[in-house]
Design an enzyme around this catalytic site. Structure first.
Site, PDB file in Angstrom:
ATOM      1  N   SER A   1       0.750  -1.311  -0.065  1.00  0.00           N
ATOM      2  CA  SER A   1      -0.066   0.023   0.177  1.00  0.00           C
ATOM      3  C   SER A   1       0.909   1.100   0.060  1.00  0.00           C
ATOM      4  O   SER A   1       0.257   2.528  -0.266  1.00  0.00           O
ATOM      5  CB  SER A   1      -0.997   0.001   1.198  1.00  0.00           C
ATOM      6  OG  SER A   1      -0.348   0.251   2.349  1.00  0.00           O
TER       7      SER A   1
ATOM      8  N   LYS B   1      -5.709   4.462   8.326  1.00  0.00           N
ATOM      9  CA  LYS B   1      -4.740   5.205   7.925  1.00  0.00           C
ATOM     10  C   LYS B   1      -4.980   6.778   7.764  1.00  0.00           C
ATOM     11  O   LYS B   1      -4.081   7.514   8.180  1.00  0.00           O
ATOM     12  CB  LYS B   1      -4.397   4.755   6.382  1.00  0.00           C
ATOM     13  CG  LYS B   1      -3.916   3.331   6.500  1.00  0.00           C
ATOM     14  CD  LYS B   1      -3.528   2.871   5.101  1.00  0.00           C
ATOM     15  CE  LYS B   1      -2.684   1.412   5.165  1.00  0.00           C
ATOM     16  NZ  LYS B   1      -2.327   1.360   3.775  1.00  0.00           N
TER      17      LYS B   1
END
Length: 364
Positions: free
Chosen positions: A257, A302
């Site tokens: 990611s 996140k």
């Protein structure tokens, strides 16, 4: 004892009993929480995250932070009390254990898989950034892994360059499976390869390996459900040769990611000026060799982690936008991106202060 006092005492004892039981009752869940966020333009553990040699680099300002998610280990046994607390906690997320560790995957297997994905994301980030800068990158299809006890074991090796299958040239990793599965299980398939050792020696001397050899492998039937396919027991990938050295120094991180933010960090260091204009930008997203940005897991964790560190803008994969926007932290602008070009365009607006036209995430 008065009835009211007795009732309160009984209720208190029952509550204590339930809490005690909850501590010992395990549930098949795992927990995700915000993890560390690291500036790809800065240092981590005393050394630069991005180290480039053999090419002129430029000073940078601001932040291009990659973000992470913490997860409980594969063998962690969550109890009922922890699960309830996690469900109620705003910054944590409780998910079924199989979501993070499908098919009984062990901690060791998960760590290895994450490390491989992280390594591949770094390679793709380098390729995407250099393509954006029109810097030529040589690429070829390789044997990425060989399955133990498969027909290919001992015949093919990780790093072998696959030039052709049954005489048909291979241009993409997907070509290999397509050509192999044209066979029926039990039939022979011929791989034309450059052995890994010869390829490595040629790269070291900045030459092109020319000697090839043919390897014949007898296919077997796949083990998955449904119609049986012919397989040899390898996975194909892509390897690259870069015209200068780009090292990414970041330990204890896994998964794909961070690809987008690595690509942007590399681009920033190889171009004059500052991509961010001194602003604090964070983000996430996989990236492929062509600069396409893909979705990731744990987006809500996140964004929380990024905002807690001071991020003002968050570059968000298009496919994650709705989930991110449904619970966005206050003060964090979620910017929708599908490609590295989208991200570079957004950063241009951010550094100029002209953010009215930013493509922002919505819940729709």
């Amino acid at each position: 004892m008065p009835r009211r006092t007795a009732t309160m005492l009984a209720s208190t004892l029952m509550l204590i009993a339930l809490l005690c039981a909850g501590v010992f009752i395990t549930v098949p869940y795992s927990e995700m929480s915000p993890g560390p966020t690291v500036n790809t333009l800065g240092d981590h553990d005393g050394e630069p995250v991005l180290q480039i040699s053999g090419r002129k680099t430029y000073g940078t300002t601001g932040n291009l932070n990659m973000t992470t998610v913490r997860v409980t280990s594969a063998d962690y046994k969550m109890n009922l009390v922890e699960a309830v607390y996690g469900w109620l906690a705003h910054d944590n997320k409780v998910v079924p254990h199989d979501t993070l560790y499908p098919d009984g995957k062990t901690e060791e297997q998960s760590t290895q898989e994450n490390a491989e994905e992280f390594s591949q994301s770094q390679e793709s980030a380098k390729v995407a950034a250099l393509k954006e800068l029109d810097v030529p990158v040589r690429s070829w299809v390789i044997v990425s892994t060989v399955v133990k006890d498969s027909p290919a074991e001992g015949r093919l090796h990780a790093g072998d360059v696959i030039k052709a299958v049954d005489g048909t040239a291979v241009k993409e990793p997907a070509d290999v499976a397509e050509l192999v599965t044209k066979h029926k299980p039990g039939e022979d398939v011929v791989f034309t390869i450059v052995p890994a050792k010869e390829q490595a020696a040629a790269e070291k001397e900045n030459k092109t390996a020319t000697r090839t050899e043919d390897v014949t492998i007898t296919t077997k039937a796949s083990d998955d459900a449904g119609e049986k396919r012919a397989i040899v027991g390898i996975s194909a990938g892509t390897d690259h040769t870069f015209p200068f050295t780009i090292d990414i120094k970041l330990a204890d991180v896994g998964g794909p990611s961070a690809g987008l933010m690595f690509a942007l960090g590399i681009y920033d260091k190889l171009t004059p000026g500052s991509l961010t204009g001194g602003k604090f930008v964070a983000g996430t997203g996989t990236i492929d060799d062509d600069g396409k940005v893909g979705p990731i897991g744990g987006i809500e964790m996140k964004t929380v982690g990024a905002r807690s560190k001071g991020a003002q803008y968050f570059l968000t994969p298009a496919d994650n936008c709705a989930a991110a926007a449904s619970d966005a932290p206050d003060g964090l602008t979620l910017v929708k991106v599908k490609t590295i070009d989208d991200a570079l365009g957004a950063l241009k607006d951010i550094r100029s202060g002209d953010t009215a036209d930013l493509t922002k995430c919505t819940t729709q």
